[in-house]
Design a protein around this motif. Structure first.
Motif, short mmCIF file in Angstrom:
data_model
loop_
_atom_site.label_atom_id
_atom_site.label_comp_id
_atom_site.label_asym_id
_atom_site.label_seq_id
_atom_site.Cartn_x
_atom_site.Cartn_y
_atom_site.Cartn_z
N ARG A 136 -10.38 8.80 -8.93
CA ARG A 136 -9.04 8.81 -8.71
C ARG A 136 -8.43 7.25 -7.89
O ARG A 136 -9.51 6.10 -7.90
CB ARG A 136 -9.26 9.37 -6.72
CG ARG A 136 -9.73 10.39 -6.73
CD ARG A 136 -9.19 11.65 -5.58
NE ARG A 136 -10.76 10.80 -5.22
CZ ARG A 136 -11.66 11.38 -4.25
NH1 ARG A 136 -11.00 11.92 -3.31
NH2 ARG A 136 -12.87 10.69 -3.28
N ALA A 137 -7.30 6.75 -7.35
CA ALA A 137 -7.04 5.94 -7.11
C ALA A 137 -6.90 5.02 -5.66
O ALA A 137 -7.15 4.46 -5.22
CB ALA A 137 -4.96 6.02 -7.16
N SER A 138 -7.89 6.32 -4.31
CA SER A 138 -8.27 5.36 -3.70
C SER A 138 -9.31 5.01 -3.76
O SER A 138 -10.56 5.56 -4.45
CB SER A 138 -8.11 6.87 -2.65
OG SER A 138 -9.08 7.62 -3.06
N GLU A 143 0.71 -1.20 0.40
CA GLU A 143 0.00 0.10 -0.44
C GLU A 143 1.09 1.17 -0.15
O GLU A 143 1.94 0.86 0.05
CB GLU A 143 -0.95 0.05 0.95
CG GLU A 143 -1.69 -0.79 1.04
CD GLU A 143 -3.35 -0.74 2.68
OE1 GLU A 143 -2.59 -0.43 3.48
OE2 GLU A 143 -4.02 -1.32 2.41
N THR A 144 0.43 2.43 -0.58
CA THR A 144 0.75 3.82 -0.46
C THR A 144 -0.01 4.97 0.25
O THR A 144 -1.01 4.60 -0.27
CB THR A 144 1.39 4.25 -2.20
OG1 THR A 144 -0.20 4.54 -2.61
CG2 THR A 144 2.92 2.80 -2.04
N PHE A 145 0.33 5.06 1.67
CA PHE A 145 -0.30 5.97 2.43
C PHE A 145 -2.43 5.41 2.16
O PHE A 145 -3.02 6.09 1.81
CB PHE A 145 -0.73 7.08 1.90
CG PHE A 145 0.91 8.01 1.81
CD1 PHE A 145 0.69 8.59 3.02
CD2 PHE A 145 2.03 7.94 0.49
CE1 PHE A 145 2.06 9.63 3.41
CE2 PHE A 145 3.59 8.55 0.81
CZ PHE A 145 3.16 9.24 2.29
N GLY A 146 -2.28 4.12 2.45
CA GLY A 146 -3.64 3.53 2.24
C GLY A 146 -4.15 2.93 0.55
O GLY A 146 -5.64 2.71 0.96
N VAL A 147 -3.55 3.32 0.00
CA VAL A 147 -4.10 3.57 -1.07
C VAL A 147 -3.35 1.37 -1.33
O VAL A 147 -2.31 1.94 -1.76
CB VAL A 147 -4.15 4.21 -2.32
CG1 VAL A 147 -4.24 3.77 -3.55
CG2 VAL A 147 -4.38 5.36 -1.79
N PRO A 148 -4.77 0.90 -2.02
CA PRO A 148 -3.90 -1.07 -2.87
C PRO A 148 -2.50 -0.12 -3.92
O PRO A 148 -3.39 0.72 -4.65
CB PRO A 148 -5.19 -1.66 -2.80
CG PRO A 148 -5.85 -0.44 -1.90
CD PRO A 148 -5.29 1.19 -2.07
N MET A 203 -6.55 -5.73 -6.49
CA MET A 203 -6.89 -5.61 -5.12
C MET A 203 -6.73 -4.70 -4.97
O MET A 203 -6.34 -4.34 -4.54
CB MET A 203 -5.58 -6.31 -4.94
CG MET A 203 -5.41 -6.60 -3.43
SD MET A 203 -6.52 -7.73 -3.29
CE MET A 203 -6.49 -9.71 -3.80
N PRO A 204 -7.86 -4.30 -4.32
CA PRO A 204 -9.55 -5.30 -3.90
C PRO A 204 -9.86 -4.74 -5.52
O PRO A 204 -9.41 -3.66 -6.67
CB PRO A 204 -9.98 -4.31 -3.40
CG PRO A 204 -10.25 -2.99 -3.80
CD PRO A 204 -8.11 -2.83 -3.90
N PHE A 205 -10.64 -6.40 -6.16
CA PHE A 205 -10.97 -6.80 -7.61
C PHE A 205 -12.07 -5.22 -7.81
O PHE A 205 -12.88 -5.16 -6.96
CB PHE A 205 -11.10 -8.08 -7.19
CG PHE A 205 -11.96 -8.71 -9.18
CD1 PHE A 205 -10.88 -8.13 -9.76
CD2 PHE A 205 -13.45 -8.21 -8.85
CE1 PHE A 205 -10.83 -8.67 -11.37
CE2 PHE A 205 -13.21 -8.94 -10.08
CZ PHE A 205 -12.27 -8.95 -11.67
N LYS A 206 -11.60 -4.71 -8.39
CA LYS A 206 -12.84 -3.69 -9.41
C LYS A 206 -12.82 -4.15 -10.62
O LYS A 206 -12.08 -3.50 -11.76
CB LYS A 206 -12.39 -2.07 -9.13
CG LYS A 206 -12.33 -2.02 -7.64
CD LYS A 206 -14.08 -2.27 -6.86
CE LYS A 206 -13.19 -1.31 -5.50
NZ LYS A 206 -14.07 -1.49 -4.05
N THR A 230 -11.20 0.88 -17.45
CA THR A 230 -10.87 2.06 -17.67
C THR A 230 -8.39 1.71 -17.36
O THR A 230 -8.59 2.65 -18.33
CB THR A 230 -10.84 3.28 -17.04
OG1 THR A 230 -10.44 2.27 -15.57
CG2 THR A 230 -12.25 2.85 -17.13
N THR A 231 -8.92 1.13 -16.67
CA THR A 231 -7.03 0.70 -16.43
C THR A 231 -6.38 0.45 -17.68
O THR A 231 -4.91 1.04 -17.94
CB THR A 231 -6.87 0.00 -15.23
OG1 THR A 231 -7.23 1.02 -13.68
CG2 THR A 231 -5.33 -0.30 -15.16
#
Length: 475
Positions: A473-475, A435-440, A446-449, A455-456
């Protein structure tokens, strides 16, 4: 600058204050003083010749003081930002930043006026993020100019800028930029707390500041994205991320980041969507080639010849017939040679580096084959791996890919395909936990979206798959 105390009060005797200020700088030759008289009161200007502008001193400070009529000293000077301090230590620190100290007899404070001499670098093209279409403007080493370049492209009242000064012995200016309406304020607070916790007295390089912001120092993957393009920085800001500008660095640090951000380039958004998608997928494929191609070749030659067609087996056997080393030693040798050539090309002058890269690659590549040290197939594999790594936009991710490939090669030489499968299992486990500052870090897998995965990987037109900045956003 050290006077052996924490506080240095100002005396009513101006000459005593001048003498103490000279002692602060150990009577350095670049400290100068200029006496004057204002309303019958003796005064003096103190400044450092190396970092102050003599023209500004004469026109904006000394000239108005000598021609002043009635009025306060602060009202006489035609300057916006005028500071007042009540101790000599603060005055000396301001002089190191290019301010001029104005002392008056029987006055228990010191007026500070900015007269710094700024070396304005010319804004040039980005050297590491070149594109075919789009902006050709890159950041420079001056943090004020870099912030101005961002503001020119993002004229929005929600753009917030925070200033920090780190390093007590040699102050380094840092600017933190974010959009207050889309950025995660918890992330912003964590970054600010991390910056304020920096107790280093001397900042050797910008990396000394940015490296502290990584959550996992043991991970081989980069957790900060560096860009030298103002337009890319603005794009990240509009997506809710935070940009860090450090004085002396021509790069903006973007955080928090995800794994797939390192494979996006500015050119992706300047071409048609299917072209951008193709090149993005090509870069992701290059990651797999850079990590797995040498390992797969080693595993096949060492343990799994039976997976190849019979004609290809005969061809490989012929190229390996007189080679005294096993495939793993061949790969290590060629990888080391390639890294040496790459490092030499970086350190040498540009006029010599290009010649070294061409001649070194041709001569070494042909001679090691003639000497039966490395097979021709291994030359092809290592060359394809190098080309694949060069296609990755981020220099930090390129280094990580080359580093990760080494232990996977060891596993493949010992266990074959089982070793490769085991290595990739550990790799994906690490990416899923990072994680980076709470962002996976491995978002959106992961988590699976599923919606964000599309779009990624695929750059669809907005009319087909649009959305607000807060949704991207990445969060």
């Amino acid at each position: 600058m050290d006077m052996g105390q924490d506080s240095y009060p100002i005396s009513e005797e101006m000459e005593v204050n001048i003498q103490k200020l000279f002692q602060c700088f150990h009577s350095s030759d670049d400290v100068r003083s200029r006496a004057f008289t204002l309303h019958g009161v003796k005064g003096s200007l103190l400044y450092l010749t190396t970092i102050t502008d003599s023209t500004r001193l004469q026109k904006e400070i000394l000239g108005p003081l000598l021609q002043a009529g009635e009025g306060r000293l602060e009202d006489i000077l035609p300057i916006l930002d005028i500071g007042v301090v009540s101790d000599l230590k603060s005055a000396a620190a301001a002089m190191l930043q290019g301010s001029c100290a104005i002392l008056l007899e029987h006055r228990l404070d010191i007026i500070l006026v900015d007269a710094s001499a700024r070396v304005v670098p010319s804004v040039g093209e980005p050297q590491n993020e070149q594109i075919i279409r789009g902006s050709q403007v890159g950041f420079v080493d001056d943090v004020a100019i870099n912030a101005q370049l961002v503001h020119q492209r993002l004229k929005n009242v929600n753009l917030v800028e925070r200033h920090f000064t780190l390093g007590s012995e040699s102050p380094t200016h840092v600017k933190l930029l974010y959009m207050c309406d889309v950025a995660d304020m918890n992330v912003v607070d964590d970054i600010i707390a991390n910056l304020l916790a920096n107790q280093d007295t001397f900042i050797k390089s910008p990396g000394q500041i940015t490296n502290r912001l990584e959550n996992s120092h043991l991970s081989p993957f980069p957790q900060l994205l560096f860009t030298e393009r103002p337009d890319s920085t603005v794009s990240h800001l509009m997506e809710g991320r935070v940009a860090l500008l450090v004085d002396g660095s021509s790069f903006a640090t973007i955080l928090p980041v995800t794994f797939f951000m390192f494979f996006q380039a500015a050119d992706d958004f300047n071409v048609r969507w299917w072209n951008g998608t193709f090149f993005r997928l090509l870069r992701l494929l290059s990651v797999m080639i850079g990590i797995a191609l040498p390992s797969v070749y080693i595993a096949i030659v060492s343990n799994h010849f039976d997976v190849l067609p019979i004609d290809l087996v005969f061809s490989l056997k012929a190229s390996l017939e007189n080679i005294p080393f096993n495939p793993f030693m061949e790969a290590i040798f060629m990888t080391t040679v390639l890294e040496l050539l790459r490092e030499a090309a970086i350190r040498l002058p540009k006029s010599i580096a290009s010649t070294l890269s061409i001649v070194g690659g041709l001569v070494i590549g042909s001679e090691v084959v003639n000497a039966n040290l490395v097979s021709t197939a291994m030359i092809v594999v290592i060359s394809l791996t190098a080309v694949a790594s060069f296609s990755i936009p981020s220099h930090e991710m390129r280094l990580a890919i080359r580093l990760i490939s080494l232990p996977i090669m060891i596993a493949s030489s010992l266990l074959g395909f089982v070793g490769i499968a085991f290595s990739f299992s550990l790799l994906f486990m690490h990416l899923s936990k990072l994680e980076t500052f709470g962002v996976p870090y491995f978002y959106p897998f992961m988590p699976f979206k599923p919606r964000r995965i599309l779009t990624t990987l695929v750059q669809l037109p907005k009319r087909i798959f649009g959305g607000k900045a807060s949704d991207r956003r990445a969060s």
